[in-house]
Design a protein around this motif. Structure first.
Motif, short mmCIF file in Angstrom:
data_model
loop_
_atom_site.label_atom_id
_atom_site.label_comp_id
_atom_site.label_asym_id
_atom_site.label_seq_id
_atom_site.Cartn_x
_atom_site.Cartn_y
_atom_site.Cartn_z
N UNK A 96 0.91 -1.24 0.12
CA UNK A 96 -0.07 -0.03 -0.02
C UNK A 96 0.89 1.29 0.08
N UNK A 97 0.52 2.25 -0.77
CA UNK A 97 1.13 3.43 -0.62
C UNK A 97 0.24 4.34 -0.30
N UNK A 98 0.46 5.41 0.82
CA UNK A 98 -0.54 6.28 1.29
C UNK A 98 0.27 7.94 1.16
N UNK A 99 -0.61 8.72 0.97
CA UNK A 99 -0.16 10.25 0.76
C UNK A 99 -1.25 10.83 1.82
N UNK A 100 -0.65 11.67 2.77
CA UNK A 100 -1.47 12.31 3.71
C UNK A 100 -1.31 14.02 3.34
N UNK A 101 -2.58 14.70 3.60
CA UNK A 101 -2.61 16.02 3.74
C UNK A 101 -3.40 16.43 4.98
N UNK A 102 -2.77 17.28 5.82
CA UNK A 102 -3.45 17.81 7.03
C UNK A 102 -3.62 16.81 7.95
N UNK A 103 -2.94 15.48 8.11
CA UNK A 103 -3.25 14.58 8.92
C UNK A 103 -4.20 13.61 8.49
N UNK A 104 -4.51 13.77 7.29
CA UNK A 104 -5.66 12.66 6.63
C UNK A 104 -5.17 12.03 5.37
N UNK A 105 -5.50 10.70 4.91
CA UNK A 105 -5.35 10.00 4.01
C UNK A 105 -5.83 10.71 2.79
N UNK A 106 -5.02 11.39 1.84
CA UNK A 106 -5.75 12.18 0.50
C UNK A 106 -5.54 11.25 -0.50
N UNK A 107 -4.61 10.25 -0.60
CA UNK A 107 -4.58 9.34 -1.75
C UNK A 107 -3.95 7.90 -1.19
N UNK A 108 -4.30 7.06 -1.60
CA UNK A 108 -4.00 5.72 -1.43
C UNK A 108 -4.27 4.61 -2.69
N UNK A 109 -3.04 3.84 -2.77
CA UNK A 109 -3.46 2.81 -3.85
C UNK A 109 -2.61 1.58 -3.23
N UNK A 110 -3.14 0.49 -3.92
CA UNK A 110 -2.88 -0.92 -3.14
C UNK A 110 -2.56 -1.86 -4.49
N UNK A 111 -1.42 -2.57 -4.31
CA UNK A 111 -0.91 -3.49 -5.40
C UNK A 111 -0.90 -4.86 -4.75
N UNK A 112 -1.35 -5.96 -5.37
CA UNK A 112 -1.24 -7.25 -5.12
C UNK A 112 -1.72 -8.10 -6.25
N UNK A 113 -1.55 -9.22 -6.26
CA UNK A 113 -1.90 -10.44 -7.03
C UNK A 113 -3.28 -10.34 -6.88
N UNK A 114 -4.19 -10.44 -8.00
CA UNK A 114 -5.64 -10.36 -7.38
C UNK A 114 -6.06 -11.85 -7.55
N UNK A 115 -5.38 -13.14 -8.13
CA UNK A 115 -5.87 -14.23 -7.83
C UNK A 115 -6.24 -14.83 -6.45
N UNK A 116 -5.41 -14.39 -5.46
CA UNK A 116 -5.73 -14.97 -4.18
C UNK A 116 -7.00 -14.54 -3.75
N UNK A 117 -7.87 -13.38 -4.29
CA UNK A 117 -9.15 -12.81 -4.00
C UNK A 117 -10.21 -13.39 -4.82
N UNK A 118 -10.23 -14.29 -5.63
CA UNK A 118 -11.06 -14.98 -6.39
C UNK A 118 -12.17 -15.47 -5.45
N UNK A 119 -11.93 -16.10 -4.15
CA UNK A 119 -13.12 -16.33 -3.44
C UNK A 119 -14.09 -15.27 -2.95
#
Length: 126
Positions: A96-119
């Motif tokens: 996960x990547x996070x960018x904060x502004x004024x103490x709050x998460x303003x941008x977030x991205x996550x990266x992973x293999x999607x196959x484990x989430x098939x269920x």
């Protein structure tokens, strides 16, 4: 809260299923690039996703393995140990990547293999 405190609270509240606290960590105009859900803009979309998370997972733990903080940015490598609504296990490594502004998460991205989430993705929820 500083960046580290926000990141710690993000994982703590998600792992506790405390979605009300989790939502308070995001800016109202948050932008999220989520591996499964796609591009999301705004806290109301995030709020609406909580129902799907609660119905779709019978177990959800996202445990940080490595955290890097640099000012108002953070990167976290973690391991998700979860199960879909009927208990089918899901195990995945995530970044996960996070960018904060004024103490709050303003941008977030996550990266992973999607196959484990098939269920999770392929289940039928009533």
């Amino acid at each position: 809260m500083n960046t580290r405190e926000v990141i710690d609270k993000y994982y703590e509240s998600a792992n506790a299923g405390d979605w009300d606290t989790w939502l308070t960590l995001f800016d109202d105009n948050v932008v999220v690039d989520e591996q499964l859900a796609g591009h999301i803009e705004g806290i109301e979309i995030m709020r609406g996703a909580i129902g799907g998370i609660e119905r779709g997972y019978s177990k959800f733990q996202n445990n940080p393995q490595h955290v890097v903080i640099d000012g108002n940015e953070a990167s976290v490598v973690s391991h998700i140990s979860a199960a879909n609504a009927t208990g089918v296990p899901i195990e995945a490594n995530v970044a996960n990547y996070f960018r904060l502004e004024n103490g709050k998460i303003s941008y977030m991205a996550n990266f992973h293999d999607t196959r484990p989430f098939d269920p999770f993705v392929n289940q039928r929820l009533n």
